[in-house]
Design a protein around this motif. Structure first.
Motif, PDB file in Angstrom:
ATOM      1  N   THR A  95       0.843  -1.253  -0.098  1.00 33.51           N
ATOM      2  CA  THR A  95       0.095   0.045  -0.040  1.00 33.51           C
ATOM      3  C   THR A  95       0.838   1.451  -0.081  1.00 33.51           C
ATOM      4  O   THR A  95       0.470   2.287  -0.346  1.00 33.51           O
ATOM      5  CB  THR A  95      -0.733   0.122   1.208  1.00 33.51           C
ATOM      6  N   HIS A  96       2.056   1.342   0.714  1.00 35.04           N
ATOM      7  CA  HIS A  96       2.747   2.448   0.691  1.00 35.04           C
ATOM      8  C   HIS A  96       4.203   2.410   0.138  1.00 35.04           C
ATOM      9  O   HIS A  96       5.153   2.251   0.708  1.00 35.04           O
ATOM     10  CB  HIS A  96       3.013   2.783   2.112  1.00 35.04           C
ATOM     11  N   PHE A  97       4.159   1.723  -1.138  1.00 32.28           N
ATOM     12  CA  PHE A  97       5.496   1.409  -1.842  1.00 32.28           C
ATOM     13  C   PHE A  97       6.080   2.845  -2.111  1.00 32.28           C
ATOM     14  O   PHE A  97       5.545   3.885  -2.665  1.00 32.28           O
ATOM     15  CB  PHE A  97       5.108   0.809  -3.270  1.00 32.28           C
ATOM     16  N   PRO A  98       7.421   2.911  -1.984  1.00 35.92           N
ATOM     17  CA  PRO A  98       8.242   4.099  -1.981  1.00 35.92           C
ATOM     18  C   PRO A  98       8.139   4.784  -3.566  1.00 35.92           C
ATOM     19  O   PRO A  98       8.068   4.015  -4.364  1.00 35.92           O
ATOM     20  CB  PRO A  98       9.322   3.926  -1.671  1.00 35.92           C
ATOM     21  N   GLU A  99       8.136   6.140  -3.645  1.00 32.83           N
ATOM     22  CA  GLU A  99       8.039   6.951  -5.001  1.00 32.83           C
ATOM     23  C   GLU A  99       9.541   6.541  -5.670  1.00 32.83           C
ATOM     24  O   GLU A  99       9.431   6.293  -6.648  1.00 32.83           O
ATOM     25  CB  GLU A  99       7.913   8.315  -4.646  1.00 32.83           C
ATOM     26  N   ARG A 100      10.558   6.754  -4.906  1.00 35.82           N
ATOM     27  CA  ARG A 100      11.800   6.226  -5.606  1.00 35.82           C
ATOM     28  C   ARG A 100      12.170   4.921  -4.613  1.00 35.82           C
ATOM     29  O   ARG A 100      12.050   4.933  -3.253  1.00 35.82           O
ATOM     30  CB  ARG A 100      12.872   7.423  -5.366  1.00 35.82           C
ATOM     31  N   ALA A 101      12.679   4.093  -5.294  1.00 40.62           N
ATOM     32  CA  ALA A 101      13.042   2.895  -4.542  1.00 40.62           C
ATOM     33  C   ALA A 101      14.087   1.904  -5.545  1.00 40.62           C
ATOM     34  O   ALA A 101      14.435   2.187  -6.842  1.00 40.62           O
ATOM     35  CB  ALA A 101      11.881   2.026  -4.667  1.00 40.62           C
ATOM     36  N   ARG A 102      15.113   1.247  -4.774  1.00 39.11           N
ATOM     37  CA  ARG A 102      15.865   0.456  -5.285  1.00 39.11           C
ATOM     38  C   ARG A 102      15.614  -0.759  -4.715  1.00 39.11           C
ATOM     39  O   ARG A 102      15.316  -1.271  -3.534  1.00 39.11           O
ATOM     40  CB  ARG A 102      17.166   0.765  -5.129  1.00 39.11           C
ATOM     41  N   LEU A 103      16.085  -1.946  -5.508  1.00 39.12           N
ATOM     42  CA  LEU A 103      15.748  -3.282  -5.083  1.00 39.12           C
ATOM     43  C   LEU A 103      17.357  -3.792  -5.324  1.00 39.12           C
ATOM     44  O   LEU A 103      18.110  -3.715  -6.373  1.00 39.12           O
ATOM     45  CB  LEU A 103      14.907  -4.122  -6.063  1.00 39.12           C
ATOM     46  N   VAL A 104      17.596  -4.649  -4.262  1.00 37.98           N
ATOM     47  CA  VAL A 104      18.910  -5.436  -4.434  1.00 37.98           C
ATOM     48  C   VAL A 104      18.614  -6.809  -4.301  1.00 37.98           C
ATOM     49  O   VAL A 104      17.885  -7.380  -3.498  1.00 37.98           O
ATOM     50  CB  VAL A 104      19.996  -5.226  -2.995  1.00 37.98           C
ATOM     51  N   TRP A 105      19.198  -7.450  -5.466  1.00 42.68           N
ATOM     52  CA  TRP A 105      18.995  -8.940  -5.985  1.00 42.68           C
ATOM     53  C   TRP A 105      20.220  -9.637  -5.872  1.00 42.68           C
ATOM     54  O   TRP A 105      20.899  -9.417  -7.129  1.00 42.68           O
ATOM     55  CB  TRP A 105      17.997  -8.709  -7.406  1.00 42.68           C
ATOM     56  N   GLY A 106      20.918 -10.217  -4.956  1.00 45.90           N
ATOM     57  CA  GLY A 106      22.178 -10.782  -5.061  1.00 45.90           C
ATOM     58  C   GLY A 106      23.311  -9.698  -5.007  1.00 45.90           C
ATOM     59  O   GLY A 106      23.141  -8.785  -4.181  1.00 45.90           O
ATOM     60  N   ASP A 107      23.806  -9.673  -6.086  1.00 50.55           N
ATOM     61  CA  ASP A 107      24.964  -8.557  -6.387  1.00 50.55           C
ATOM     62  C   ASP A 107      24.397  -7.512  -7.205  1.00 50.55           C
ATOM     63  O   ASP A 107      25.228  -6.577  -7.747  1.00 50.55           O
ATOM     64  CB  ASP A 107      26.395  -9.027  -6.452  1.00 50.55           C
ATOM     65  N   ARG A 108      23.032  -7.450  -7.701  1.00 52.53           N
ATOM     66  CA  ARG A 108      22.694  -6.582  -8.548  1.00 52.53           C
ATOM     67  C   ARG A 108      21.683  -5.348  -7.889  1.00 52.53           C
ATOM     68  O   ARG A 108      21.024  -5.813  -6.963  1.00 52.53           O
ATOM     69  CB  ARG A 108      21.864  -7.315  -9.738  1.00 52.53           C
ATOM     70  N   ILE A 109      21.867  -4.213  -8.431  1.00 53.58           N
ATOM     71  CA  ILE A 109      21.263  -3.032  -7.811  1.00 53.58           C
ATOM     72  C   ILE A 109      20.045  -2.815  -8.974  1.00 53.58           C
ATOM     73  O   ILE A 109      20.665  -2.671 -10.138  1.00 53.58           O
ATOM     74  CB  ILE A 109      21.774  -2.124  -7.462  1.00 53.58           C
ATOM     75  N   LEU A 110      18.843  -2.784  -8.756  1.00 52.62           N
ATOM     76  CA  LEU A 110      17.743  -2.436  -9.763  1.00 52.62           C
ATOM     77  C   LEU A 110      17.073  -1.108  -9.325  1.00 52.62           C
ATOM     78  O   LEU A 110      16.682  -1.111  -8.196  1.00 52.62           O
ATOM     79  CB  LEU A 110      16.702  -3.610  -9.880  1.00 52.62           C
ATOM     80  N   ARG A 111      17.018  -0.316 -10.194  1.00 54.77           N
ATOM     81  CA  ARG A 111      16.405   1.151  -9.869  1.00 54.77           C
ATOM     82  C   ARG A 111      14.944   0.849 -10.640  1.00 54.77           C
ATOM     83  O   ARG A 111      14.541   0.443 -11.824  1.00 54.77           O
ATOM     84  CB  ARG A 111      17.215   2.019 -10.917  1.00 54.77           C
ATOM     85  N   VAL A 112      14.101   1.249  -9.663  1.00 58.29           N
ATOM     86  CA  VAL A 112      12.555   1.118  -9.933  1.00 58.29           C
ATOM     87  C   VAL A 112      12.305   2.545 -10.763  1.00 58.29           C
ATOM     88  O   VAL A 112      12.224   3.526 -10.207  1.00 58.29           O
ATOM     89  CB  VAL A 112      11.603   1.018  -8.745  1.00 58.29           C
ATOM     90  N   VAL A 113      11.681   2.000 -12.057  1.00 60.41           N
ATOM     91  CA  VAL A 113      11.335   3.127 -12.960  1.00 60.41           C
ATOM     92  C   VAL A 113       9.648   3.351 -13.031  1.00 60.41           C
ATOM     93  O   VAL A 113       9.521   4.553 -12.888  1.00 60.41           O
ATOM     94  CB  VAL A 113      11.772   2.556 -14.150  1.00 60.41           C
ATOM     95  N   ALA A 114       9.048   2.383 -12.704  1.00 58.91           N
ATOM     96  CA  ALA A 114       7.548   2.407 -12.680  1.00 58.91           C
ATOM     97  C   ALA A 114       7.110   1.318 -11.696  1.00 58.91           C
ATOM     98  O   ALA A 114       7.654   0.257 -12.041  1.00 58.91           O
ATOM     99  CB  ALA A 114       6.960   2.731 -14.102  1.00 58.91           C
ATOM    100  N   ALA A 115       5.916   1.766 -11.264  1.00 58.18           N
ATOM    101  CA  ALA A 115       5.214   0.589 -10.393  1.00 58.18           C
ATOM    102  C   ALA A 115       3.773   0.662 -10.664  1.00 58.18           C
ATOM    103  O   ALA A 115       3.182   1.976 -10.798  1.00 58.18           O
ATOM    104  CB  ALA A 115       5.476   0.864  -8.895  1.00 58.18           C
ATOM    105  N   SER A 116       3.081  -0.407 -10.796  1.00 57.85           N
ATOM    106  CA  SER A 116       1.734  -0.341 -11.318  1.00 57.85           C
ATOM    107  C   SER A 116       1.005  -1.733 -10.685  1.00 57.85           C
ATOM    108  O   SER A 116       1.655  -2.687 -10.580  1.00 57.85           O
ATOM    109  CB  SER A 116       1.641  -0.299 -12.606  1.00 57.85           C
ATOM    110  N   ASP A 117      -0.234  -1.641 -10.389  1.00 55.60           N
ATOM    111  CA  ASP A 117      -1.048  -2.760 -10.062  1.00 55.60           C
ATOM    112  C   ASP A 117      -1.627  -3.171 -11.196  1.00 55.60           C
ATOM    113  O   ASP A 117      -2.848  -2.407 -11.742  1.00 55.60           O
ATOM    114  CB  ASP A 117      -2.075  -2.235  -9.038  1.00 55.60           C
TER     115      ASP A 117
END
Length: 105
Positions: A66-88
Motif C-alpha cells: 500500500t505504501h510503496f516508495p516513490e523512489r526505490a531500489r531493489l537489491v537482488w544478490g549483487d545486482r542493484i535494480l532502480r525502480v522506474v515505474a510501479a503499477s497494479d
C-alpha cells in the motif's frame, strides 16, 4: 501467484539528511525483504562519450504494497535494480509490477 515469487530481494528507499555545509546527502536505507518473480525484459545499447553502454531492464512482480516508495531500489544478490515505474496490473490490490533497470557499479 505465491508459488511464482521465488527470488528474495531487498527494498531500499532514499533517506536525505543535512550535511555540515548546508547541503544534503542521500543514502539508501533498507526497508524490508520481499519475495519476487523477476523476468528479464529488454537490453538496450546507447553510446555515451564514445563508449557503448548496455542497459538491462526487468519486470519484477511482488505482492501488493500500500505504501510503496516513490523512489526505490531493489537489491537482488549483487545486482542493484532502480525502480522506474510501479503499477497494479489488474487493480485488484494483489500484486505490483515494477519496471526496473539494472544500475552498473
Amino acid at each position: 501467484m505465491i508459488g511464482q515469487l521465488r527470488k528474495r530481494i531487498g527494498l531500499y528507499a532514499p533517506e536525505t539528511v543535512a550535511d555540515d555545509l548546508g547541503g544534503t546527502i542521500t543514502t539508501w536505507a533498507f526497508q524490508r525483504g520481499l519475495w519476487a518473480a523477476i523476468q528479464p525484459r529488454a537490453i538496450s545499447e546507447t553510446r555515451e562519450n564514445g563508449r557503448l553502454s548496455v542497459t538491462q531492464s526487468y519486470l519484477v512482480t511482488i505482492r501488493y504494497q500500500t505504501h510503496f516508495p516513490e523512489r526505490a531500489r531493489l537489491v537482488w544478490g549483487d545486482r542493484i535494480l532502480r525502480v522506474v515505474a510501479a503499477s497494479d496490473p489488474d487493480t485488484r490490490g494483489e500484486r505490483l509490477h515494477l519496471i526496473c533497470e539494472e544500475e552498473k557499479q
